[in-house]
Write a protein that holds these residues in place. Structure first.
Motif, PDB file in Angstrom:
ATOM      1  N   TYR A  37      39.206  39.808  38.045  1.00  0.00           N
ATOM      2  CA  TYR A  37      38.893  39.860  39.798  1.00  0.00           C
ATOM      3  C   TYR A  37      38.598  41.210  40.094  1.00  0.00           C
ATOM      4  O   TYR A  37      38.743  42.130  39.374  1.00  0.00           O
ATOM      5  N   SER A  38      37.761  41.260  41.341  1.00  0.00           N
ATOM      6  CA  SER A  38      37.391  42.723  42.015  1.00  0.00           C
ATOM      7  C   SER A  38      37.823  42.429  43.419  1.00  0.00           C
ATOM      8  O   SER A  38      37.612  41.697  44.173  1.00  0.00           O
ATOM      9  N   VAL A  39      38.270  43.715  43.963  1.00  0.00           N
ATOM     10  CA  VAL A  39      38.444  43.795  45.574  1.00  0.00           C
ATOM     11  C   VAL A  39      37.645  44.768  45.940  1.00  0.00           C
ATOM     12  O   VAL A  39      37.890  45.074  47.260  1.00  0.00           O
ATOM     13  N   ASP A  40      36.772  45.468  45.219  1.00  0.00           N
ATOM     14  CA  ASP A  40      35.551  46.281  46.097  1.00  0.00           C
ATOM     15  C   ASP A  40      34.201  45.835  45.744  1.00  0.00           C
ATOM     16  O   ASP A  40      33.207  46.562  45.802  1.00  0.00           O
ATOM     17  N   GLY A  41      34.199  44.703  46.063  1.00  0.00           N
ATOM     18  CA  GLY A  41      32.809  43.943  45.833  1.00  0.00           C
ATOM     19  C   GLY A  41      32.089  44.019  44.739  1.00  0.00           C
ATOM     20  O   GLY A  41      30.969  43.963  44.422  1.00  0.00           O
ATOM     21  N   GLY A  42      32.859  44.218  43.606  1.00  0.00           N
ATOM     22  CA  GLY A  42      32.264  43.858  42.183  1.00  0.00           C
ATOM     23  C   GLY A  42      32.010  45.322  41.601  1.00  0.00           C
ATOM     24  O   GLY A  42      31.246  45.308  40.497  1.00  0.00           O
ATOM     25  N   LYS A  43      32.313  46.312  42.271  1.00  0.00           N
ATOM     26  CA  LYS A  43      32.145  47.740  41.705  1.00  0.00           C
ATOM     27  C   LYS A  43      32.972  47.911  40.443  1.00  0.00           C
ATOM     28  O   LYS A  43      32.588  48.497  39.475  1.00  0.00           O
TER      29      LYS A  43
END
Length: 449
Positions: free
Chosen positions: A112-118
């Motif tokens: 999972y990512s919470v920074d748009g995939g960075k």
């Protein structure tokens, strides 16, 4: 817009009232709203929900025993990424699915990512190829403050091609977020029940309470001669219940809080003892007691009537009226007398349907018998100890009918004189040297207690 949701739930999980005073707690618990993705993967039908996809093949039709999406090119990462956007802060995510991993050096990852995939965080991976190739797994992850968008990625990699190497059957994602409107509005809580009367007739009643703030507690008093038959419990905003507040008949019957009992049984002194019957057992449905040992073998019959149940005991048809006399070997103090019984036609003691009459007589010399009373076959829910094992249907068609005298009775011989109104099956004789009942408050601990 009105949305009606009907969920079938086991009755034992639902709120219920007892005879007497009941304390009702109304609370809101954790306030969250949820967004759920539960997608159909076959024939690429999830494509419109994807934020990103790479190197994935979706089979045209789900085979059932294999996954439905798999890597197209071997040795390269294949993935599907989903994006969930919430109108308020996301508090946690729960995601996972059903996975198939069979070939060595294959793996499936949850990220999972919470920074748009960075940046990506891996929650779980499966590389195990042990049977069965069918793993259901979910991960729950708490989200940092301020997150309103999350990317969820399912990654596969395998040195072999096809769904039989490394694949995914199904995926499900859920994001819990803070409510958009957390304000409380007054609500109505309504209980409806039927009160059991002494003659077993039912009297319908209901109670509606206005709850203007939470948490809140209030009492509902239930009358009658036994625990009520629950009809419904409903919660709605003000105006959802047309009746006025309080009791439907305007009467508060009062009463004390019901406290159940825990029963402790002594030793069954009839086990292994000899007995005589005045009428031989019939053999319908494989019943019978040819050796004269079945009724004191220490094994009671089932809590149901029918099928193989009659094989567990001796059986007599209506009007045969057998007399069963057991020799205890010596005079002892008897705290309880009982027979484990059932029959055909099926009769429920909790509904007062058992019409068979069984008198208990005692003697110290085997000649002179004195009546000690009658076994109780007319049962009430309130009389059942909390450690009594109910049937799922909450019936009492096979049970031990007992006579518990005020104080122990001396007896060397115990006689059970019956009046059979149907096929009566007796599976065990019980003469206890002790029986005790202690108060036991079986209750739900309220959050504020």
């Amino acid at each position: 817009m009105n949305i009606d949701t009907i969920t079938e739930v086991n009755s034992k999980t639902l709120p219920r009232l007892n005879l007497g005073k009941n304390l009702v707690y109304v609370g809101a618990g954790e306030q969250t709203e949820s967004i759920v993705f539960w997608l159909e993967l076959q024939a690429s039908r999830a494509k419109s929900y994807l934020a990103d996809e790479n190197n994935v093949t979706s089979v045209p039709q789900h085979a059932g025993y294999l996954g439905v999406i798999h890597p197209t090119t071997v040795g390269q990462d294949a993935w599907q990424t989903y994006r969930i956007d919430a109108p308020a802060d996301i508090t946690r995510i729960t995601y996972g699915g059903r996975f198939y991993n069979r070939v060595a050096k294959s793996h499936i990852d949850l990220r999972y990512s919470v920074d748009g995939g960075k940046t990506w965080t891996q929650s779980w991976t499966i590389s195990d190829i042990a049977e069965p190739y069918d793993v259901i797994h979910y991960e729950t992850v708490a989200m940092p403050a301020g997150v309103r968008s999350v990317l969820l990625k399912y990654v596969m990699n395998s040195p072999a091609a096809g769904p039989s190497a490394c694949s995914i059957y199904a995926v499900r994602m859920e994001a819990d977020h803070a409510p958009v409107d957390a304000s409380f509005r007054p609500m109505e809580v309504s209980f409806e029940w039927s009160e059991m009367q002494k003659d077993r007739s039912l009297k319908k009643r209901h109670h509606t309470q206005l709850v203007e703030k939470i948490p809140a507690t209030y009492s509902i008093d239930v009358g009658g001669d036994d625990h009520p038959v629950m009809e419904s419990m409903s919660v709605g905003l003000v105006g959802s219940h047309p009746a006025s507040y309080g009791y439907s008949d305007g009467i508060d019957v009062g009463g004390e809080k019901f406290v159940g009992s825990w029963v402790t049984y002594g030793t069954n002194r009839a086990v292994g003892k000899s007995y005589a019957v005045s009428v031989p057992s019939e053999t319908n449905w494989d019943a019978g007691d040819p050796d004269g040992k079945k009724l004191t073998d220490g094994v009671v019959g089932p809590p149901y009537s029918g099928g193989v149940s009659y094989q567990t005991g001796a059986l007599w048809s209506a009007g045969k009226n057998p007399v069963i006399t057991v020799d205890l070997g010596a005079s002892i103090g008897c705290a309880s007398f009982g027979l484990n019984i059932h029959g055909y036609e099926l009769k429920d003691a909790l509904k007062g349907e058992v019409a068979d009459v069984i008198e208990v007589l005692v003697s110290d010399n085997g000649t002179d018998f004195t009546s000690a009373g009658f076994l109780r076959t007319d049962m009430r829910w309130k009389d059942l100890p909390v450690n009594h094992m109910w049937t799922d249907e909450e019936t009492m068609c096979g049970f031990t009918a007992r006579l518990i005298p005020p104080k122990p009775v001396s007896a060397h011989f115990v006689r059970f004189r019956t009046e059979t109104k149907r096929f009566l099956c007796v599976t065990e004789i019980e003469v206890l040297d002790a029986i005790g009942f202690e108060p036991f408050d079986l209750r739900v601990a309220l959050p504020d207690k």
